[in-house]
Design an enzyme around this catalytic site. Structure first.
Site, PDB file in Angstrom:
ATOM      1  N   ASN A   1      -5.309 -10.088  -3.542  1.00  0.00           N
ATOM      2  CA  ASN A   1      -5.253  -9.723  -2.301  1.00  0.00           C
ATOM      3  C   ASN A   1      -4.674  -8.274  -2.480  1.00  0.00           C
ATOM      4  O   ASN A   1      -4.883  -7.566  -1.406  1.00  0.00           O
ATOM      5  CB  ASN A   1      -3.873 -10.464  -1.635  1.00  0.00           C
TER       6      ASN A   1
ATOM      7  N   ASP B   1       0.688  -1.441  -0.006  1.00  0.00           N
ATOM      8  CA  ASP B   1      -0.042  -0.023  -0.072  1.00  0.00           C
ATOM      9  C   ASP B   1       0.913   1.140   0.088  1.00  0.00           C
ATOM     10  O   ASP B   1       0.310   2.173   0.504  1.00  0.00           O
ATOM     11  CB  ASP B   1      -1.026  -0.135   1.002  1.00  0.00           C
TER      12      ASP B   1
ATOM     13  N   GLY C   1       1.333   2.947  -2.522  1.00  0.00           N
ATOM     14  CA  GLY C   1       1.228   3.728  -3.674  1.00  0.00           C
ATOM     15  C   GLY C   1       1.822   3.173  -5.021  1.00  0.00           C
ATOM     16  O   GLY C   1       1.968   3.844  -6.135  1.00  0.00           O
ATOM     17  N   LYS C   2       1.872   2.064  -5.026  1.00  0.00           N
ATOM     18  CA  LYS C   2       2.502   1.250  -6.217  1.00  0.00           C
ATOM     19  C   LYS C   2       1.654   1.550  -7.706  1.00  0.00           C
ATOM     20  O   LYS C   2       2.171   1.964  -8.399  1.00  0.00           O
ATOM     21  CB  LYS C   2       2.861  -0.087  -6.174  1.00  0.00           C
TER      22      LYS C   2
ATOM     23  N   THR D   1       3.047 -12.412   2.595  1.00  0.00           N
ATOM     24  CA  THR D   1       2.107 -13.213   1.722  1.00  0.00           C
ATOM     25  C   THR D   1       2.931 -14.540   1.232  1.00  0.00           C
ATOM     26  O   THR D   1       4.136 -14.763   1.658  1.00  0.00           O
ATOM     27  CB  THR D   1       1.673 -12.135   0.503  1.00  0.00           C
TER      28      THR D   1
ATOM     29  N   GLN E   1       1.856  -6.172  -3.206  1.00  0.00           N
ATOM     30  CA  GLN E   1       2.453  -6.129  -1.751  1.00  0.00           C
ATOM     31  C   GLN E   1       3.716  -5.281  -1.556  1.00  0.00           C
ATOM     32  O   GLN E   1       4.100  -4.258  -2.246  1.00  0.00           O
ATOM     33  CB  GLN E   1       2.434  -7.534  -1.367  1.00  0.00           C
TER      34      GLN E   1
ATOM     35  N   GLY F   1      -4.447  -4.475  -3.777  1.00  0.00           N
ATOM     36  CA  GLY F   1      -5.566  -3.511  -4.175  1.00  0.00           C
ATOM     37  C   GLY F   1      -4.812  -2.322  -4.475  1.00  0.00           C
ATOM     38  O   GLY F   1      -4.100  -1.506  -3.588  1.00  0.00           O
ATOM     39  N   HIS F   2      -4.846  -1.735  -5.834  1.00  0.00           N
ATOM     40  CA  HIS F   2      -3.945  -0.590  -6.237  1.00  0.00           C
ATOM     41  C   HIS F   2      -5.222   0.438  -6.662  1.00  0.00           C
ATOM     42  O   HIS F   2      -5.897   0.224  -7.541  1.00  0.00           O
ATOM     43  CB  HIS F   2      -3.164  -0.974  -7.284  1.00  0.00           C
TER      44      HIS F   2
ATOM     45  N   THR G   1      -8.512  -3.538  -0.570  1.00  0.00           N
ATOM     46  CA  THR G   1      -9.110  -4.952  -0.676  1.00  0.00           C
ATOM     47  C   THR G   1     -10.045  -5.288   0.374  1.00  0.00           C
ATOM     48  O   THR G   1     -11.190  -5.643   0.051  1.00  0.00           O
ATOM     49  CB  THR G   1      -8.107  -6.056  -0.740  1.00  0.00           C
TER      50      THR G   1
END
Ligand code: GDP
Ligand code: IMO
Ligand code: MG
Length: 427
Positions: free
Chosen positions: A38, A13, A15-16, A238, A223, A40-41, A299
């Site tokens: 898994n 998370d 900010g990719k 993960t 991730q 969430g962007h 997510t």
């Protein structure tokens, strides 16, 4: 030809998606190489906000190719629904390619993820419960079902039957819950196959051909470094390789095709799920960051744990991914805090540790060593030139760069494509 990898330096998370979307302006092909839904962007373009889970952020650029590589685990139900949702929002997915070697997340993987989390009680990992871990388990023990299998009804049915024998025994005899009926999986999965088959190809061939033709490749990590199965805070990780090393395996390319690795560094630290977090703030400063930075999972909607920037972690990410440069995100969130802290090392018993430790026991006993800096009050989200940033914001960035011995190429001061300051061009 040039190729750039975007990796998360922290616990995800960072900010990719936002940085990938920005870099994709200059790329030709954008590739996801690991993880599943898994991830969430969130990417904001104009006044629209898109939440991507499996599809690379390049999809928001109609003229680019978006590739889901062989290292990704695909829940076909989630993928079909993501495609449909993008199409409903007017985004074309005609340039999407899906690897025929990617493994599938099956309904029993999601059930097993749920059960294994619930069984662990207090020791749960805090997974997203999307079935990602169990799908990678099956891949490793060589019973996984791949996209190419899904496209062949006979093979798919046979592999499903084989898996259900084992999975149902486990579910019924060990966990005492109801197993799955073959038909209840077969029918919807064959429908997904119909919807997805047009996108499926050997993506390793596609990516390597694109490189030969001089196309610009962009690899989008999901991730982050500390969630890597080998190099993260195991077992609170993960099940894939978010670090740059994961690109070769998950995209089917050789390391000689990678030219630059950009680490995305959030200006502070966050984490969702359980596990140690040395600079965590369980106080009103942590709450301030969570609310101002809207730190809630894309997510799962879970509140993210928030804390100070930790340069032990960033230096570790630089080392294990061979970062060439970094992009700093969410600097705007820190505005309004009188004092800011940067962790420079850990105190462990009577020693000072500079290298991120393997043992969670040691990590749990580490006390962060902080440098305190003055903050700034101004809203910086409309600034587009480095020199116009408040002096204390520049000091903060310069200290980060100095402590980590790495250049900053990009600074993000808002979620929108335009809200960035470019110091060095990456492509
Ligand atoms: P990812 O998983 O690494 O792609 O990151 P997420 O999308 O899960 O979380 C990052 C969140 O911060 C998203 O909601 C982005 O829209 C937002 N974001 C990204 N960069 C910035 C920034 O510089 N400032 C602010 N305020 N928000 C940002
Ligand atoms: P993006 O790509 C943050 C975390 C989960 C949990 C652990 C294992 O948006 O940065 P899993 O479901 O993967 O087995 O969960 O990893 N996790 C993430 N945390 N961002 C993510 O993705 C994550 N994907 C998984 O919260 O702690
Ligand atoms: Mg995310």
């Amino acid at each position: 030809m040039s190729s750039v990898v975007v990796v998360g330096t922290q616990w995800g998370d960072e900010g990719k998606g936002r940085i990938t979307d920005f870099l994709a302006l200059k790329a030709d092909v954008v590739v996801r190489y690991q993880g599943g839904n898994n991830a969430g962007h969130t990417v904001e373009v104009g006044d629209k906000r898109y939440k991507l889970h499996l599809i690379p952020s390049g999809i928001l650029h109609p003229d680019k190719y978006s590739v889901i590589g062989n290292g990704v685990v695909i829940d076909p139900e989630a993928l079909v629904s993501e495609i449909e949702s993008l199409e409903q929002q007017g985004i074309s997915v005609k340039n999407l390619l899906i690897s025929d070697r990617a493994h599938l997340i099956m309904p029993y993987h999601k059930t097993l993820d749920e059960i294994s989390e619930d069984e662990k009680g207090e020791d749960k990992i805090g997974t997203t419960r999307k079935g990602v871990g169990p799908a990678y388990m099956d891949k490793t023990v060589r019973v996984g079902i791949r996209v190419c299998d899904l496209l062949d009804k006979e093979i798919f049915e046979a592999k499903l039957e084989y898996n259900l024998k084992e999975k149902n025994r486990l579910l019924e005899k060990v966990y005492g819950v109801k197993g799955f009926k073959k038909q209840d999986i077969l029918e919807p999965y064959l429908e997904y196959a119909e919807k997805l088959k047009g996108y499926v190809t050997d993506t390793s061939v596609f990516i390597n051909e694109a490189a030969k033709q001089g196309k610009k490749l962009l690899f989008e990590g999901a991730q982050g470094t500390l969630l890597d199965i080998d190099l993260g805070t195991y077992p609170y990780v993960t099940s894939s390789h978010p670090i740059s090393g994961g690109v070769c395996i998950g995209a089917g390319i050789g390391p000689t095709l990678i030219h630059k690795v950009v680490g995305v560094v959030k200006a502070y630290t966050t984490r969702v799920g359980k596990g140690p977090f040395p600079t965590e703030l369980n106080d009103e400063t942590g709450d301030f960051i969570r609310e101002k930075g809207y730190e809630y999972g894309t997510t799962t909607g879970r509140p993210r744990r928030c804390g100070w920037l930790d340069t032990v972690i960033i230096r570790y990410a630089i080392r294990v991914s061979g970062l060439s440069t970094i992009a700093v995100t969410k600097l705007d969130t820190l505005g309004g805090l009188k004092k800011l802290k940067i962790c420079t090392g850990y105190k462990y018993k009577d020693k000072i540790i500079k290298d991120f430790p393997a043992s969670l026991k040691v990590l749990g006993e580490c006390e962060p060593i902080y440098e305190e800096m003055d903050g700034w009050d101004e809203d910086i989200s409309d600034i587009r030139e480095y020199n116009k940033l408040p002096e204390n914001a520049r000091r903060y960035l310069e200290r980060l760069s100095e402590l980590c011995d790495i250049d900053i190429s990009l600074i993000s001061i808002g979620p929108k494509r335009s809200q960035g300051i470019v110091l060095n061009s990456i492509f």
